[in-house]
Design a protein around this motif. Structure first.
Motif, PDB file in Angstrom:
ATOM      1  N   PHE A   1     -30.877  41.667   1.227  1.00 46.31           N
ATOM      2  CA  PHE A   1     -31.944  40.498   1.405  1.00 46.31           C
ATOM      3  C   PHE A   1     -32.190  40.189   2.826  1.00 46.31           C
ATOM      4  O   PHE A   1     -33.245  40.040   3.336  1.00 46.31           O
ATOM      5  CB  PHE A   1     -31.076  39.277   0.883  1.00 46.31           C
ATOM      6  CG  PHE A   1     -31.920  38.036   1.120  1.00 46.31           C
ATOM      7  CD1 PHE A   1     -33.148  37.466   0.636  1.00 46.31           C
ATOM      8  CD2 PHE A   1     -31.127  37.080   2.254  1.00 46.31           C
ATOM      9  CE1 PHE A   1     -33.554  36.412   0.795  1.00 46.31           C
ATOM     10  CE2 PHE A   1     -31.907  36.019   2.434  1.00 46.31           C
ATOM     11  CZ  PHE A   1     -33.229  35.643   1.859  1.00 46.31           C
ATOM     12  N   GLN A   2     -30.961  40.437   3.812  1.00 45.78           N
ATOM     13  CA  GLN A   2     -31.003  40.232   5.077  1.00 45.78           C
ATOM     14  C   GLN A   2     -32.046  41.075   5.945  1.00 45.78           C
ATOM     15  O   GLN A   2     -32.745  40.675   6.862  1.00 45.78           O
ATOM     16  CB  GLN A   2     -29.871  40.144   5.752  1.00 45.78           C
ATOM     17  CG  GLN A   2     -28.898  39.162   5.561  1.00 45.78           C
ATOM     18  CD  GLN A   2     -27.360  39.094   5.877  1.00 45.78           C
ATOM     19  OE1 GLN A   2     -26.931  40.039   6.271  1.00 45.78           O
ATOM     20  NE2 GLN A   2     -26.734  37.954   5.954  1.00 45.78           N
TER      21      GLN A   2
ATOM     22  N   ARG B   1     -35.624  40.181   5.088  1.00 42.34           N
ATOM     23  CA  ARG B   1     -35.966  38.916   5.608  1.00 42.34           C
ATOM     24  C   ARG B   1     -36.421  39.232   7.031  1.00 42.34           C
ATOM     25  O   ARG B   1     -37.367  38.599   7.612  1.00 42.34           O
ATOM     26  CB  ARG B   1     -34.831  37.790   5.409  1.00 42.34           C
ATOM     27  CG  ARG B   1     -35.500  36.363   6.045  1.00 42.34           C
ATOM     28  CD  ARG B   1     -34.854  35.434   5.421  1.00 42.34           C
ATOM     29  NE  ARG B   1     -35.555  34.243   5.710  1.00 42.34           N
ATOM     30  CZ  ARG B   1     -34.991  33.411   6.713  1.00 42.34           C
ATOM     31  NH1 ARG B   1     -33.698  33.427   7.327  1.00 42.34           N
ATOM     32  NH2 ARG B   1     -35.786  32.290   7.061  1.00 42.34           N
TER      33      ARG B   1
ATOM     34  N   ARG C   1     -44.447  33.478   3.312  1.00 40.14           N
ATOM     35  CA  ARG C   1     -43.913  33.529   1.974  1.00 40.14           C
ATOM     36  C   ARG C   1     -42.914  34.575   1.642  1.00 40.14           C
ATOM     37  O   ARG C   1     -41.778  34.375   1.200  1.00 40.14           O
ATOM     38  CB  ARG C   1     -45.001  33.684   1.013  1.00 40.14           C
ATOM     39  CG  ARG C   1     -44.996  33.364  -0.463  1.00 40.14           C
ATOM     40  CD  ARG C   1     -45.956  33.387  -1.354  1.00 40.14           C
ATOM     41  NE  ARG C   1     -46.766  32.325  -0.821  1.00 40.14           N
ATOM     42  CZ  ARG C   1     -48.333  32.606  -0.501  1.00 40.14           C
ATOM     43  NH1 ARG C   1     -48.590  33.946  -0.575  1.00 40.14           N
ATOM     44  NH2 ARG C   1     -49.187  31.732  -0.043  1.00 40.14           N
TER      45      ARG C   1
ATOM     46  N   ALA D   1     -41.024  36.008   4.074  1.00 43.85           N
ATOM     47  CA  ALA D   1     -39.712  35.488   4.813  1.00 43.85           C
ATOM     48  C   ALA D   1     -39.045  34.327   4.392  1.00 43.85           C
ATOM     49  O   ALA D   1     -38.131  33.976   4.989  1.00 43.85           O
ATOM     50  CB  ALA D   1     -40.263  35.433   6.242  1.00 43.85           C
ATOM     51  N   GLY D   2     -39.835  33.592   3.552  1.00 46.22           N
ATOM     52  CA  GLY D   2     -38.799  32.284   2.978  1.00 46.22           C
ATOM     53  C   GLY D   2     -39.293  31.216   4.004  1.00 46.22           C
ATOM     54  O   GLY D   2     -38.632  30.207   3.662  1.00 46.22           O
ATOM     55  N   VAL D   3     -40.386  31.222   4.641  1.00 46.55           N
ATOM     56  CA  VAL D   3     -40.597  30.053   5.630  1.00 46.55           C
ATOM     57  C   VAL D   3     -41.655  29.284   4.810  1.00 46.55           C
ATOM     58  O   VAL D   3     -43.012  29.671   5.138  1.00 46.55           O
ATOM     59  CB  VAL D   3     -41.132  30.696   6.918  1.00 46.55           C
ATOM     60  CG1 VAL D   3     -41.247  29.273   7.969  1.00 46.55           C
ATOM     61  CG2 VAL D   3     -40.023  31.505   7.354  1.00 46.55           C
ATOM     62  N   ASP D   4     -41.509  28.502   4.082  1.00 44.29           N
ATOM     63  CA  ASP D   4     -42.575  27.749   2.940  1.00 44.29           C
ATOM     64  C   ASP D   4     -43.478  27.074   3.763  1.00 44.29           C
ATOM     65  O   ASP D   4     -44.500  26.606   3.151  1.00 44.29           O
ATOM     66  CB  ASP D   4     -41.709  27.276   1.896  1.00 44.29           C
ATOM     67  CG  ASP D   4     -40.879  28.090   1.003  1.00 44.29           C
ATOM     68  OD1 ASP D   4     -39.958  27.762   0.291  1.00 44.29           O
ATOM     69  OD2 ASP D   4     -41.428  29.188   0.820  1.00 44.29           O
TER      70      ASP D   4
END
Length: 54
Positions: free
Chosen positions: A5-6, A9, A44, A46-49
């Protein structure tokens, strides 16, 4: 080799940074629209919503 995951990302954040640079350097409105598309997609991933919202 499967990425954890890291690592995924970190890659997405690197691509997000490039997409933001592309937006800042864009001179035409069409290029800016295309860059915004990629900024949202990589945000999206990268999880930066906050950046991915319309």
């Amino acid at each position: 080799m499967k990425r954890d995951f890291q690592q995924r990302r970190a890659y997405a954040l690197c691509r997000l940074s490039g997409a933001i640079d592309r937006y800042l350097l864009a001179t035409t409105s069409a290029a800016k629209k295309q860059a915004v598309k990629w900024v949202r997609a990589w945000a999206r991933a990268a999880g930066v919503d906050d950046l991915a919202r319309d």
